[in-house]
Motif scaffolding. Structure first.
Motif, short mmCIF file in Angstrom:
data_model
loop_
_atom_site.label_atom_id
_atom_site.label_comp_id
_atom_site.label_asym_id
_atom_site.label_seq_id
_atom_site.Cartn_x
_atom_site.Cartn_y
_atom_site.Cartn_z
N UNK A 24 2.51 33.75 18.32
CA UNK A 24 2.17 34.11 19.70
C UNK A 24 0.77 34.72 19.76
N UNK A 25 0.44 35.58 18.82
CA UNK A 25 -0.89 36.17 18.79
C UNK A 25 -1.96 35.10 18.59
N UNK A 26 -1.68 34.15 17.70
CA UNK A 26 -2.62 33.07 17.45
C UNK A 26 -2.81 32.22 18.71
N UNK A 27 -1.71 31.94 19.41
CA UNK A 27 -1.80 31.15 20.64
C UNK A 27 -2.63 31.85 21.71
N UNK A 28 -2.68 33.18 21.65
CA UNK A 28 -3.47 33.94 22.61
C UNK A 28 -4.93 34.09 22.18
N UNK A 29 -5.28 33.49 21.05
CA UNK A 29 -6.67 33.51 20.62
C UNK A 29 -7.03 34.56 19.61
N UNK A 30 -6.06 35.33 19.13
CA UNK A 30 -6.33 36.37 18.14
C UNK A 30 -6.36 35.77 16.74
N UNK A 31 -6.97 36.48 15.81
CA UNK A 31 -7.00 36.08 14.41
C UNK A 31 -5.88 36.78 13.66
N UNK A 32 -5.16 36.03 12.83
CA UNK A 32 -4.01 36.57 12.11
C UNK A 32 -4.14 36.22 10.63
N UNK A 33 -3.81 37.18 9.78
CA UNK A 33 -3.74 36.93 8.35
C UNK A 33 -2.55 37.70 7.79
N UNK A 34 -2.18 37.36 6.56
CA UNK A 34 -1.00 37.95 5.92
C UNK A 34 -1.37 38.49 4.54
N UNK A 35 -0.57 39.44 4.08
CA UNK A 35 -0.57 39.87 2.68
C UNK A 35 0.87 39.78 2.19
N UNK A 36 1.08 39.02 1.12
CA UNK A 36 2.44 38.86 0.60
C UNK A 36 2.37 38.46 -0.87
N UNK A 37 3.33 38.94 -1.64
CA UNK A 37 3.38 38.60 -3.06
C UNK A 37 3.87 37.18 -3.31
N UNK A 38 4.37 36.54 -2.26
CA UNK A 38 4.85 35.16 -2.38
C UNK A 38 4.28 34.35 -1.21
N UNK A 39 3.02 33.92 -1.31
CA UNK A 39 2.38 33.19 -0.20
C UNK A 39 3.19 31.99 0.29
N UNK A 40 3.89 31.31 -0.62
CA UNK A 40 4.65 30.13 -0.21
C UNK A 40 5.76 30.50 0.77
N UNK A 41 6.33 31.70 0.64
CA UNK A 41 7.38 32.13 1.56
C UNK A 41 6.84 32.31 2.97
N UNK A 42 5.57 32.68 3.08
CA UNK A 42 4.94 32.82 4.39
C UNK A 42 4.59 31.46 4.96
N UNK A 43 3.99 30.63 4.12
CA UNK A 43 3.51 29.33 4.62
C UNK A 43 4.65 28.39 4.98
N UNK A 44 5.82 28.60 4.39
CA UNK A 44 6.95 27.71 4.71
C UNK A 44 7.27 27.76 6.20
N UNK A 45 7.44 28.96 6.81
CA UNK A 45 7.68 28.98 8.26
C UNK A 45 6.42 29.05 9.10
#
Length: 399
Positions: A24-45
């Motif tokens: 939703x934040x991305x759709x509103x034009x904001x920039x989003x990033x993540x920090x996670x020990x398992x990047x694949x778990x984030x990128x899957x969804x």
């Protein structure tokens, strides 16, 4: 536009609700990033293009972090904190510091179990919000166990001294700026922790990648349907329970069609007798919830809220951690029946299923909660709160 950094543990159940908010934040034009020990778990969804800063951190259920299935109560909590949550925070902290320095977020969104996000943000002076994927902490479950509470406070104090600001005062589980709860007060009940202000936004239901190979053609429109799932981290504890579920499903196969999620293959090879009982390693849960009449689960917060978001009543069998609290919320709302995970029989489980399928009360209660959950706003409401936080606006008491 603002920049938001999500800090998440390597647990799918904690990442999935945040994905809807990030989208939703991305759709509103904001920039989003993540920090996670398992990047694949984030990128899957979240999608393969999601920006994920890597960090170190233990994975649950590996090495000496395989929690014995018989652990319950305070011992299970001690194991969780000593073997996973605190080591995870220590390991993640350098990666979070590096991500903040590179991404320069206007606000950090720290999962309630990713303490490094909160403590590093506080230390670096970045506003931070708590992403609470369960409401159990709001009830102060250790209120009756003062010695355990003191031990836990000591662990957090030592952790703060290592990775945070030793002079800081905020509990890393509860941001003083914004706590996003992916539930509603009607279900969670009143907050008993002093000084904690909650913004209830309901479930963050986001699109998920389709699970290929689900046999939709085998679903029988002439029978009621039941989904049995123990979530993503309970395979070690669930073999006996799934056996009981299978027995109850066989007894009712003439009028019920049951889908059992068995990621650990605890039930072994498919039995010819079970042509009408679907045993699968994974399912498209959100899509399936639109087509079932009841859910049997461990009272995991995400599964409960997603089922109730679809108006589906539940049979809940809590195992440990926050699950007994969430199970109490379900029964307190009248939306389901609670059974004992370790001692239930096929007869007792079948009787509980008969109640939620035949008694109009649980379905009516689930329907009422469905309406309230959908009115809460979900990912859109959470995104609005975060926009205000990034702009320096603290939510009012009634928001």
């Amino acid at each position: 536009m603002s920049r938001f950094l999500f800090v998440a543990p390597p647990l799918a159940g904690h990442i999935n609700p945040a994905v809807g908010v990030a989208a939703e934040l991305t759709a509103r034009g904001h920039a989003v990033a993540w920090v996670c020990a398992a990047p694949a778990l984030v990128r899957r969804p979240a999608g393969v293009d999601a920006v994920v800063y890597p960090c170190a951190g233990p994975m649950p259920g590996t090495g000496d972090r395989v929690r014995p299935p018989e652990l319950r109560g305070p011992e299970a909590m001690r194991f969780l904190w000593e073997r996973f949550l605190v080591p995870l925070a220590d390991a993640m902290a350098p990666g979070v510091v590096a991500a903040v320095g590179d991404f320069r977020p206007d606000a950090v969104v720290a999962d309630q179990q990713a303490f490094a996000g909160a403590l590093v943000a506080e230390r670096l002076g970045v506003p931070w919000a708590t992403s609470a994927t369960t409401s159990a902490e709001f009830t102060d479950p250790l209120a009756g166990m003062p010695k355990v509470a003191l031990w836990l406070d000591g662990m957090l104090r030592e952790l703060r001294n290592r990775i945070g600001d030793p002079a800081g005062t905020a509990d890393p589980r509860f941001s003083p700026h914004l706590v996003l709860a992916f539930t509603i007060e009607e279900l969670a009940g009143p907050v008993v922790r002093e000084g904690v202000r909650i913004s209830y936004v309901g479930p963050s239901i986001a699109h998920r990648a389709a699970v290929s190979g689900f046999p939709w053609e085998r679903l029988d429109p002439g029978r009621q349907r039941v989904l049995v799932t123990l979530g993503t981290v309970n395979a070690d504890a669930g073999a006996r329970f799934l056996d009981v579920c299978l027995a109850a499903a066989r007894e009712r196969a003439h009028r019920l069609q049951t889908v059992i999620v068995d990621p650990g293959r605890a039930l072994g090879a498919e039995d010819p007798r079970d042509r009408d009982v679907l045993v699968l390693s994974s399912v498209p849960q959100l899509a399936l919830l639109e087509r079932v009449d009841a859910v049997v689960c461990h009272a995991g917060h995400n599964t409960v809220c997603e089922a109730l978001w679809h108006g589906v009543p539940l049979v809940v069998a809590p195992i440990r951690d926050d699950q007994p609290v969430v199970a109490g919320q379900v029964t307190g709302a009248g939306a389901g029946v609670r059974i004992r995970f370790g001692r239930v029989t096929a007869r007792r489980l079948g009787a509980a299923l008969d109640v939620v399928l035949r008694d109009p009360g649980p379905r009516a209660a689930a329907g009422r909660i469905r309406t309230a959950l959908r009115a809460a706003g979900g990912g859109g409401a959470a995104a609005t709160h975060l926009e205000r936080l990034a702009d320096g606006v603290v939510p009012k008491e009634d928001e």
